[in-house]
Design a protein around this motif. Structure first.
Motif, PDB file in Angstrom:
ATOM      1  N   ARG A  76      22.474  73.852  23.342  1.00  0.00           N
ATOM      2  CA  ARG A  76      23.788  73.223  23.500  1.00  0.00           C
ATOM      3  C   ARG A  76      24.255  72.510  22.249  1.00  0.00           C
ATOM      4  O   ARG A  76      25.456  72.289  22.077  1.00  0.00           O
ATOM      5  N   GLY A 123      25.940  80.925  30.752  1.00  0.00           N
ATOM      6  CA  GLY A 123      25.815  79.611  31.386  1.00  0.00           C
ATOM      7  C   GLY A 123      26.431  78.495  30.554  1.00  0.00           C
ATOM      8  O   GLY A 123      27.338  77.788  31.024  1.00  0.00           O
ATOM      9  N   PRO A 124      25.988  78.316  29.311  1.00  0.00           N
ATOM     10  CA  PRO A 124      26.610  77.294  28.461  1.00  0.00           C
ATOM     11  C   PRO A 124      28.091  77.551  28.185  1.00  0.00           C
ATOM     12  O   PRO A 124      28.875  76.613  28.072  1.00  0.00           O
ATOM     13  N   ARG A 126      30.238  78.897  30.250  1.00  0.00           N
ATOM     14  CA  ARG A 126      30.984  78.461  31.435  1.00  0.00           C
ATOM     15  C   ARG A 126      31.115  76.945  31.466  1.00  0.00           C
ATOM     16  O   ARG A 126      32.171  76.410  31.863  1.00  0.00           O
ATOM     17  N   GLU A 127      30.069  76.247  31.049  1.00  0.00           N
ATOM     18  CA  GLU A 127      30.144  74.786  30.992  1.00  0.00           C
ATOM     19  C   GLU A 127      31.241  74.326  30.035  1.00  0.00           C
ATOM     20  O   GLU A 127      31.933  73.336  30.296  1.00  0.00           O
ATOM     21  N   ARG A 128      31.393  75.037  28.911  1.00  0.00           N
ATOM     22  CA  ARG A 128      32.410  74.663  27.915  1.00  0.00           C
ATOM     23  C   ARG A 128      33.786  75.213  28.257  1.00  0.00           C
ATOM     24  O   ARG A 128      34.783  74.807  27.654  1.00  0.00           O
ATOM     25  N   GLY A 129      33.818  76.183  29.169  1.00  0.00           N
ATOM     26  CA  GLY A 129      35.091  76.771  29.574  1.00  0.00           C
ATOM     27  C   GLY A 129      35.618  77.809  28.620  1.00  0.00           C
ATOM     28  O   GLY A 129      36.810  78.155  28.665  1.00  0.00           O
ATOM     29  N   SER A 169      36.779  81.433  34.594  1.00  0.00           N
ATOM     30  CA  SER A 169      35.879  80.434  34.015  1.00  0.00           C
ATOM     31  C   SER A 169      36.114  80.217  32.524  1.00  0.00           C
ATOM     32  O   SER A 169      35.573  79.279  31.937  1.00  0.00           O
TER      33      SER A 169
END
Length: 257
Positions: A76, A123-124, A126-129, A169
């Motif tokens: 990250r 995964g990361p 999607r977290e950041r958009g 996403s």
């Protein structure tokens, strides 16, 4: 500045992605088995374009190699914004003529590695958009073409299914399906290309340009070049038995991508 990670980066389509993305100002993580060749490529791209090029030596037929790339994608603090799953190879010969160990190695590189690295990257993202994944398949995905074609068909179906699941996403996924491209692919597999007509050959840099354009448009499937789009149109209406016969005869000598 965004970062792109490219597997199979030292030659062919992977190297073309590296050249184009570096020229566009992206930092790179270059993944392949040949450390020396990776370092030479990294230095050249850094000197030419002023970008940072990280080298990651990994064999994606090996558990340790896949895990090493997964770890980098999951970082990250140094996020990867674009993943290009390009690593792949072909086996010469018909089913049962190719050693089972080689068939399983192909499935590991084409399927398991693509699945795991896509998940590690998405995964990361999607977290950041935001973020993108390009999984390099082949027009062979649409033909009865043994383990190679079957593995590439899996890449297409997996990518489009995952793209649907991640819709909205900010993470874009696309399967790239080139035809015959002038690379080291056939030479490495020991496949002859004497019977391939001149019109069928594509330039790797043009394939990459078309792929990035399609990714920006939000497409989940990219078939570069109007010639192969026309071929795919014919494939949709041709009898499966006819396609199987043509693919089997062609597969003895050469295969797309």
């Amino acid at each position: 500045m965004t970062t792109a990670l490219i597997t199979g980066a030292t030659a062919g389509i992977g190297a073309a992605f590296a050249r184009r993305l570096a020229a566009d100002g992206h930092n790179l993580v270059l993944v392949a088995r040949d450390t020396e060749r990776l370092r030479e490529q990294a230095v050249e791209l850094h000197d030419r374009h002023g970008i940072e090029a990280e080298v990651l030596t990994a064999d994606l037929a090996d558990e340790a190699g896949i895990a090493a790339v997964e770890k980098r994608l999951a970082d990250r603090t140094h996020p990867v914004d674009l993943l290009v799953n390009n690593a792949g190879f072909g086996n010469k010969g018909r089913f049962l003529d190719v050693p089972m160990a080689d068939e399983l190695r192909m499935l590991t590189v084409h399927c398991e590695a693509v699945l795991r690295l896509t998940a590690a990257a998405a995964g990361p993202m999607r977290e950041r958009g935001r973020g993108g994944v390009v999984n390099v398949a082949s027009v062979a995905a649409f033909l009865p073409r043994g383990t190679y074609g079957a593995s590439k068909a899996w890449v297409v179906q997996f990518t489009q299914g995952a793209a649907k699941d991640l819709a909205g996403s900010g993470v874009r996924l696309m399967a790239l399906c080139p035809g015959f491209v002038r690379t080291e692919f056939h030479q490495r597999a020991g496949m002859g290309t004497a019977g391939v007509p001149d019109w069928a050959w594509l330039d790797a840099d043009k394939v990459v340009a078309a792929a990035l354009s399609d990714l920006a448009r939000g497409r989940t499937l990219s078939v570069p070049d109007p010639r192969y789009k026309a071929v795919m149109g014919l494939v949709k209406v041709a009898p499966r038995a006819l396609l199987g016969g043509v693919s089997t005869r062609a597969g003895r000598k050469y295969g797309p991508r």
